[in-house]
Write a protein that holds these residues in place. Structure first.
Motif, PDB file in Angstrom:
ATOM      1  N   ALA A 136       0.713   6.435  -7.022  1.00 37.99           N
ATOM      2  CA  ALA A 136      -0.472   7.274  -7.179  1.00 37.99           C
ATOM      3  C   ALA A 136      -0.096   8.752  -7.174  1.00 37.99           C
ATOM      4  CB  ALA A 136      -1.474   6.980  -6.062  1.00 37.99           C
ATOM      5  N   CYS A 137       0.895   9.122  -6.363  1.00 34.30           N
ATOM      6  CA  CYS A 137       1.361  10.512  -6.366  1.00 34.30           C
ATOM      7  C   CYS A 137       2.072  10.840  -7.679  1.00 34.30           C
ATOM      8  CB  CYS A 137       2.293  10.762  -5.182  1.00 34.30           C
ATOM      9  SG  CYS A 137       1.427  10.997  -3.628  1.00 34.30           S
ATOM     10  N   ALA A 138       2.836   9.881  -8.199  1.00 30.96           N
ATOM     11  CA  ALA A 138       3.508  10.098  -9.481  1.00 30.96           C
ATOM     12  C   ALA A 138       2.494  10.355 -10.592  1.00 30.96           C
ATOM     13  CB  ALA A 138       4.383   8.901  -9.831  1.00 30.96           C
ATOM     14  N   LEU A 139       1.321   9.731 -10.475  1.00 28.19           N
ATOM     15  CA  LEU A 139       0.251   9.927 -11.462  1.00 28.19           C
ATOM     16  C   LEU A 139      -0.206  11.375 -11.541  1.00 28.19           C
ATOM     17  CD1 LEU A 139      -2.165   6.890 -11.006  1.00 28.19           C
ATOM     18  CD2 LEU A 139      -1.150   7.646 -13.162  1.00 28.19           C
TER      19      LEU A 139
ATOM     20  N   MET B 247      10.031  12.742  -9.169  1.00 29.36           N
ATOM     21  CA  MET B 247      10.183  13.641  -8.024  1.00 29.36           C
ATOM     22  C   MET B 247       8.992  13.521  -7.081  1.00 29.36           C
ATOM     23  SD  MET B 247      12.518  15.841  -6.980  1.00 29.36           S
ATOM     24  CE  MET B 247      12.391  15.067  -5.373  1.00 29.36           C
ATOM     25  N   GLU B 248       7.784  13.477  -7.626  1.00 30.92           N
ATOM     26  CA  GLU B 248       6.607  13.325  -6.766  1.00 30.92           C
ATOM     27  C   GLU B 248       6.605  11.959  -6.082  1.00 30.92           C
ATOM     28  OE1 GLU B 248       2.893  14.755  -8.055  1.00 30.92           O
ATOM     29  OE2 GLU B 248       3.724  16.577  -8.938  1.00 30.92           O
ATOM     30  N   TRP B 249       7.041  10.944  -6.790  1.00 28.09           N
ATOM     31  CA  TRP B 249       7.172   9.587  -6.234  1.00 28.09           C
ATOM     32  C   TRP B 249       8.147   9.597  -5.057  1.00 28.09           C
ATOM     33  CZ3 TRP B 249      11.235   6.058  -5.942  1.00 28.09           C
ATOM     34  CH2 TRP B 249      10.904   4.696  -5.833  1.00 28.09           C
ATOM     35  N   MET B 250       9.289  10.236  -5.240  1.00 26.30           N
ATOM     36  CA  MET B 250      10.314  10.274  -4.200  1.00 26.30           C
ATOM     37  C   MET B 250       9.847  11.036  -2.964  1.00 26.30           C
ATOM     38  SD  MET B 250      13.951  10.851  -6.121  1.00 26.30           S
ATOM     39  CE  MET B 250      14.982   9.434  -6.487  1.00 26.30           C
ATOM     40  N   LEU B 251       9.226  12.188  -3.169  1.00 28.75           N
ATOM     41  CA  LEU B 251       8.802  12.996  -2.033  1.00 28.75           C
ATOM     42  C   LEU B 251       7.726  12.283  -1.221  1.00 28.75           C
ATOM     43  CD1 LEU B 251       8.792  16.600  -3.529  1.00 28.75           C
ATOM     44  CD2 LEU B 251      10.450  15.572  -1.967  1.00 28.75           C
ATOM     45  N   LYS B 252       6.831  11.582  -1.884  1.00 24.75           N
ATOM     46  CA  LYS B 252       5.843  10.787  -1.147  1.00 24.75           C
ATOM     47  C   LYS B 252       6.548   9.708  -0.335  1.00 24.75           C
ATOM     48  CE  LYS B 252       1.747   9.492   0.140  1.00 24.75           C
ATOM     49  NZ  LYS B 252       0.942  10.357   1.035  1.00 24.75           N
ATOM     50  N   GLY B 253       7.597   9.136  -0.903  1.00 29.42           N
ATOM     51  CA  GLY B 253       8.365   8.135  -0.172  1.00 29.42           C
ATOM     52  C   GLY B 253       8.992   8.708   1.086  1.00 29.42           C
ATOM     53  N   VAL B 254       9.542   9.919   0.996  1.00 31.27           N
ATOM     54  CA  VAL B 254      10.122  10.570   2.172  1.00 31.27           C
ATOM     55  C   VAL B 254       9.056  10.740   3.252  1.00 31.27           C
ATOM     56  CG1 VAL B 254      11.217  12.671   3.052  1.00 31.27           C
ATOM     57  CG2 VAL B 254      11.896  11.760   0.825  1.00 31.27           C
ATOM     58  N   GLU B 255       7.865  11.180   2.839  1.00 28.52           N
ATOM     59  CA  GLU B 255       6.772  11.363   3.786  1.00 28.52           C
ATOM     60  C   GLU B 255       6.416  10.051   4.478  1.00 28.52           C
ATOM     61  OE1 GLU B 255       2.594  13.681   3.512  1.00 28.52           O
ATOM     62  OE2 GLU B 255       2.684  11.824   2.349  1.00 28.52           O
TER      63      GLU B 255
ATOM     64  N   GLU C 144       0.816  -1.214   0.000  1.00 29.08           N
ATOM     65  CA  GLU C 144       0.000   0.000   0.000  1.00 29.08           C
ATOM     66  C   GLU C 144       0.855   1.273   0.000  1.00 29.08           C
ATOM     67  OE1 GLU C 144      -0.198  -1.647   4.319  1.00 29.08           O
ATOM     68  OE2 GLU C 144      -0.175  -2.434   2.254  1.00 29.08           O
ATOM     69  N   LEU C 145       2.049   1.215   0.592  1.00 25.06           N
ATOM     70  CA  LEU C 145       2.938   2.371   0.565  1.00 25.06           C
ATOM     71  C   LEU C 145       3.496   2.581  -0.846  1.00 25.06           C
ATOM     72  CD1 LEU C 145       4.961   2.133   3.900  1.00 25.06           C
ATOM     73  CD2 LEU C 145       2.703   3.090   3.461  1.00 25.06           C
ATOM     74  N   ILE C 146       3.873   1.486  -1.481  1.00 22.52           N
ATOM     75  CA  ILE C 146       4.409   1.566  -2.837  1.00 22.52           C
ATOM     76  C   ILE C 146       3.347   2.110  -3.797  1.00 22.52           C
ATOM     77  CG2 ILE C 146       5.305   0.213  -4.770  1.00 22.52           C
ATOM     78  CD1 ILE C 146       6.533  -1.675  -2.641  1.00 22.52           C
ATOM     79  N   GLU C 147       2.135   1.617  -3.657  1.00 22.01           N
ATOM     80  CA  GLU C 147       1.056   2.086  -4.534  1.00 22.01           C
ATOM     81  C   GLU C 147       0.712   3.548  -4.256  1.00 22.01           C
ATOM     82  OE1 GLU C 147      -2.213  -0.606  -4.222  1.00 22.01           O
ATOM     83  OE2 GLU C 147      -1.152  -2.230  -5.279  1.00 22.01           O
TER      84      GLU C 147
ATOM     85  N   ARG D  67       5.701   5.269 -17.310  1.00 22.51           N
ATOM     86  CA  ARG D  67       5.282   3.938 -16.869  1.00 22.51           C
ATOM     87  C   ARG D  67       6.274   3.421 -15.811  1.00 22.51           C
ATOM     88  NH1 ARG D  67       1.837   5.885 -19.335  1.00 22.51           N
ATOM     89  NH2 ARG D  67       0.630   5.056 -21.100  1.00 22.51           N
ATOM     90  N   PHE D  68       5.745   2.845 -14.729  1.00 25.14           N
ATOM     91  CA  PHE D  68       6.545   2.263 -13.652  1.00 25.14           C
ATOM     92  C   PHE D  68       6.450   0.738 -13.716  1.00 25.14           C
ATOM     93  CE2 PHE D  68       6.005   6.530 -12.208  1.00 25.14           C
ATOM     94  CZ  PHE D  68       7.019   6.801 -11.297  1.00 25.14           C
ATOM     95  N   PHE D  69       7.602   0.080 -13.669  1.00 26.02           N
ATOM     96  CA  PHE D  69       7.650  -1.385 -13.683  1.00 26.02           C
ATOM     97  C   PHE D  69       8.417  -1.864 -12.449  1.00 26.02           C
ATOM     98  CE2 PHE D  69       7.436   0.067 -18.058  1.00 26.02           C
ATOM     99  CZ  PHE D  69       6.441  -0.715 -18.601  1.00 26.02           C
ATOM    100  N   ARG D  70       7.728  -2.517 -11.546  1.00 26.74           N
ATOM    101  CA  ARG D  70       8.393  -3.067 -10.367  1.00 26.74           C
ATOM    102  C   ARG D  70       8.972  -4.434 -10.732  1.00 26.74           C
ATOM    103  NH1 ARG D  70       5.758  -4.488  -4.427  1.00 26.74           N
ATOM    104  NH2 ARG D  70       7.689  -5.365  -3.543  1.00 26.74           N
ATOM    105  N   ILE D  71      10.273  -4.582 -10.557  1.00 30.93           N
ATOM    106  CA  ILE D  71      10.955  -5.829 -10.903  1.00 30.93           C
ATOM    107  C   ILE D  71      10.916  -6.737  -9.677  1.00 30.93           C
ATOM    108  CG2 ILE D  71      13.109  -6.862 -11.696  1.00 30.93           C
ATOM    109  CD1 ILE D  71      13.764  -4.137 -12.992  1.00 30.93           C
ATOM    110  N   VAL D  72      10.027  -7.721  -9.696  1.00 27.53           N
ATOM    111  CA  VAL D  72       9.755  -8.561  -8.541  1.00 27.53           C
ATOM    112  C   VAL D  72      10.457  -9.912  -8.636  1.00 27.53           C
ATOM    113  CG1 VAL D  72       7.951  -9.687  -7.197  1.00 27.53           C
ATOM    114  CG2 VAL D  72       7.530  -7.428  -8.186  1.00 27.53           C
ATOM    115  N   ARG D  73      10.416 -10.536  -9.804  1.00 30.30           N
ATOM    116  CA  ARG D  73      10.913 -11.906  -9.924  1.00 30.30           C
ATOM    117  C   ARG D  73      12.439 -11.947  -9.856  1.00 30.30           C
ATOM    118  NH1 ARG D  73       7.645 -11.949 -14.415  1.00 30.30           N
ATOM    119  NH2 ARG D  73       9.316 -12.721 -15.755  1.00 30.30           N
TER     120      ARG D  73
END
Length: 210
Positions: free
Chosen positions: A32-35, A145-153, A25-28, A47-53
């Motif tokens: 969502a902020c990047a959107l 940048m928006e993705w990163m700042l949300k992460g800091v929060e 939920e934090l990652i999403e 486009r964001f691609f999370r490399i899971v495997r």
């Protein structure tokens, strides 16, 4: 200092992380902020691609290793200085932390509808076509940048990486994300370090009135 000022000033590039994986939920929430980031003509190409495997990470690592060897061989053939060859090798070693990060993203731009600039270039009204690529790069920068700042929060640390692209010839094919054009990688996790504040330019160095 406002809450936003504090958030912006506290952001650091984090390369050491605790082992635990951040909740989905934090990652999403970050994506969502990047959107919400602006993009020229509202094209929203990012486009964001999370490399899971694990096997995808290993394929990427192997491709970067092969790319490093290839670049070093080319540098040798062309008589490059030892300093330049050391830069190539050391940069590669420096990037290995990305594969140990709890979360790894690839970020790129999709070939969505053409921008106004693209239409003007394709019609011949304007010569060349550098603006379309520039527009996409700008869109990625704003979204990240928006993705990163949300992460800091949220108490998360991250690092943006473009240097891996030095060692990859066809990263989109490696990751299976074509026709997206890869622009950067992002690492993410709970910080296990507190990087020092890097010296920034003075306001007078970057701002003037005309």
């Amino acid at each position: 200092m406002t809450a936003l000022d504090s958030l912006i000033c506290s952001r650091r590039s984090v390369r050491k992380y605790r082992k635990e994986i951040p909740p989905q939920e934090l990652i999403e929430a970050m994506v969502a902020c990047a959107l919400q980031a602006p993009s020229p003509a509202n094209r929203q190409p990012v486009r964001f691609f999370r490399i899971v495997r694990p096997e995808v990470r290993e394929t990427l690592r192997s491709a970067m290793e092969a790319g490093c060897r290839s670049r070093l061989a080319t540098a040798e053939e062309r008589g490059a200085s030892e300093i330049l060859k050391n830069v190539l090798a050391n940069y590669f070693r420096f990037l290995q932390f990305m594969f140990d990060a709890p979360v790894l993203f690839a970020v790129g731009t999709a070939p969505v509808r053409r921008s106004v600039a693209g239409k003007l270039y394709s019609s011949g009204i304007l010569a060349g076509d550098s603006r379309t690529s520039s527009d996409d790069d700008l869109s990625v920068g704003l979204a990240v940048m928006e993705w990163m700042l949300k992460g800091v929060e949220l108490g998360l640390g991250s690092c943006i990486l473009t240097a891996p692209l030095f060692y990859l010839d066809s990263p989109e094919e490696i990751l299976g994300i074509s026709p997206v054009t890869l622009k950067c990688f992002l690492t993410l996790g709970f910080p296990d370090e507190t990087p020092a504040l890097l010296k920034k330019k003075d306001l007078s160095d970057i701002y003037r009135e005309l």
